[in-house]
Scaffold this active site. Structure first.
Site, PDB file in Angstrom:
ATOM      1  N   ASN A   1       2.209  -0.222   5.456  1.00 29.04           N
ATOM      2  CA  ASN A   1       2.046  -0.628   4.061  1.00 29.04           C
ATOM      3  C   ASN A   1       1.094   0.327   3.360  1.00 29.04           C
ATOM      4  O   ASN A   1       0.288   1.004   4.005  1.00 29.04           O
ATOM      5  CB  ASN A   1       1.513  -2.056   3.959  1.00 29.04           C
ATOM      6  CG  ASN A   1       0.090  -2.199   4.436  1.00 29.04           C
ATOM      7  OD1 ASN A   1      -0.155  -2.386   5.633  1.00 29.04           O
ATOM      8  ND2 ASN A   1      -0.865  -2.120   3.529  1.00 29.04           N
ATOM      9  N   CYS A   2       1.211   0.399   2.026  1.00 25.62           N
ATOM     10  CA  CYS A   2       0.255   1.168   1.232  1.00 25.62           C
ATOM     11  C   CYS A   2      -0.483   0.188   0.333  1.00 25.62           C
ATOM     12  O   CYS A   2      -0.706  -0.958   0.703  1.00 25.62           O
ATOM     13  CB  CYS A   2       0.959   2.264   0.435  1.00 25.62           C
ATOM     14  SG  CYS A   2       2.192   1.664  -0.741  1.00 25.62           S
TER      15      CYS A   2
END
Length: 511
Positions: A453-454
């Site tokens: 994830n970012c």
């Protein structure tokens, strides 16, 4: 080849994002420590502020090591603790071999009146080495991660077992670091000249360069490649290099943090700050667009639009995370998104022309805290807010005109309130059911290669992209989805870390 390159760039930017979030905390703490050291503060507070500043200076002056370990760890597929250890050792070995080669070849630079500034060399952890800045950490971190992923799972028979696994990866890094440490003494000066030329080009481009940078930074958000634009300018020599209080700093954000920690050592904000104002549209542009969406929504649905958009608007303005809001209208009208980018470029260029030197790469909270320690006559923060108010008005009227004139299906004007969000699910905090839909949407557990994830997106690499079904993601709370090559990006919002961990748990994912 193109898809593979994009995939690698996305992986790099995702890894960088996690490190940058720590730097945001560092900047805030530096600002608070600087305030604590002001003359009117009681002596114990000043002393305590000095201790905190020393702690943060240690981080700011060793970003290269932090990037090296951070990139290696985040890019390593497994055995992350071992990966961090190999990265740390590799970094220290590089410093030693680079210094030893410069010394043996009589290539050590002699310090001048400003120390080693401008000589192409620097002191890093006590070693005089080729001055690569944070590029050293980035390059060495990526190389170490690649080698580690390639060799860390190779095991030998019992007699040679000690030489397998993570130790084998370390052994491979020894000759790699040797070649790199010697090679950069000849190659890096040329690279440095190229970086300097790029910086000069952007400087010579003046307002036009600011416009192009700001527009690209906003317009590329849907692709996720905007990180590849702003990160080099904020944290490497592409953004500029300067000396402050005896230390050399490179990158717009790093330079500003150093100025903030040493307000008495500067008489003007360094010009690199023009690459660190892209938070402007996150606050004022978003607010203007939000008001336009409310104004153009069907009267009977305005309350629903407000309740739906307000959380994402608040997050965008205060924390600088705009993607949950962006995807509310991006797919409804790409042309509106283009105008959003053009307005961003126009107003950041205007800020520069009017003399504003205010730092803002995140949200209003970070902006106020970071600019507070510096004199207003240097930051010109009043210009920033005046232009901001004008921007809200311009964004409002431009968006309102376009929405009405082109009958755009923005929030409150379509059958479904927003791309990727059903009315009945607004405000629902239970993601368990949605996670099962995500698994189905990416073609099942067997089709998953990696899960990461970012800031706001769940990013899943799949083996066969033809098995991906984006349509069913629209049945969930997700704000939308983007497929780039074999990478599926599901826009979640501020709860992305929680959702990512729950997703991994649901498929029994082991890294």
């Amino acid at each position: 080849m193109k898809e593979k390159l994009i995939k690698l760039m996305n992986k790099f930017s995702r890894s960088m994002t996690g490190i940058v979030m720590f730097l945001a905390i560092m900047g805030t703490v530096i600002a608070l420590a600087t305030i604590m050291k002001l003359e009117f503060m009681p002596e114990p507070i000043v002393a305590f502020g000095g201790l905190i500043s020393s702690m943060m200076d240690a981080m700011l002056n060793n970003l290269s090591l932090i990037f090296c370990v951070g990139l290696t760890t985040t890019m390593a597929k497994n055995k992350k603790v071992d990966a961090a250890l190999v990265a740390t050792i590799s970094y220290l070995m590089f410093l030693a071999v680079n210094n030893a080669w410069l010394t043996s070849q009589g290539m050590l630079a002699e310090p001048g009146e400003m120390g080693l500034f401008g000589t192409g060399q620097a002191i890093v952890l006590g070693f005089q080495v080729s001055d690569m800045g944070v590029f050293l950490g980035m390059i060495l971190g990526c190389i170490t991660a690649f080698v580690f992923n390639k060799f860390a799972n190779v095991e030998f028979s019992d007699m040679f077992k000690i030489y397998g696994g993570s130790r084998l990866a370390f052994a491979v890094m020894i000759p790699v670091v040797l070649v790199l440490g010697v090679g950069v003494t000849y190659i890096w000066p040329t690279v440095n000249d190229g970086i300097a030329a790029t910086t000069e080009f952007m400087k010579d481009a003046g307002p036009g360069g600011v416009f192009a940078y700001a527009f690209g930074n906003r317009f590329l958000i849907p692709t996720g490649l905007h990180h590849m634009l702003w990160m080099p300018f904020c944290f490497t020599g592409f953004g500029g290099v300067t000396e402050i209080a005896g230390n050399v700093y490179s990158g717009a954000a790093n330079i500003f943090y150093a100025e903030m920690a040493n307000p008495g050592a500067i008489t003007a904000i360094h010009e690199s700050v023009r690459f660190a104002t892209f938070g402007f549209a996150k606050a004022f542009g978003v607010l203007g667009a939000f008001l336009a969406f409310i104004k153009t929504a069907k009267p009977e649905r305005r309350k629903q639009v407000i309740s739906m958009l307000l959380p994402s608007v608040f997050v965008a303005m205060v924390a600088g995370i705009t993607e949950p809001f962006d995807f509310m209208f991006l797919f409804a009208s790409p042309l509106l998104w283009l105008v959003h980018g053009l307005l961003t470029g126009l107003f950041e260029m205007l800020l520069w022309l009017l003399g504003s030197r205010t730092y803002m790469i995140y949200g209003l909270l970070d902006m106020v805290i970071c600019n507070l320690p510096l004199p207003i006559e240097l930051t010109k923060i009043h210009i920033f807010f005046i232009v901001g108010i004008i921007a809200v008005i311009v964004w409002f009227f431009v968006f309102q005109f376009m929405i009405k004139k082109m009958d755009l299906k923005t929030p409150g004007r379509e059958l479904v309130l927003a791309t990727g969000a059903n009315e009945g699910q607004i405000g629902n905090s239970d993601w368990d059911a949605d996670i099962q839909v995500f698994v189905q949407a990416v073609g099942g557990v067997d089709n998953i290669e990696s899960i990461e994830n970012c800031f706001t997106r769940l990013r899943i690499d799949v083996k066969d992209v033809s098995k991906v079904d984006e349509k069913i993601i629209e049945q969930t709370q997700a704000k939308g989805s983007v497929v780039k090559g074999n990478n599926v990006q599901i826009i979640i919002g501020m709860k992305v870390q929680e959702v990512c961990e729950a997703f991994k748990a649901s498929v029994n994912w082991e890294e």
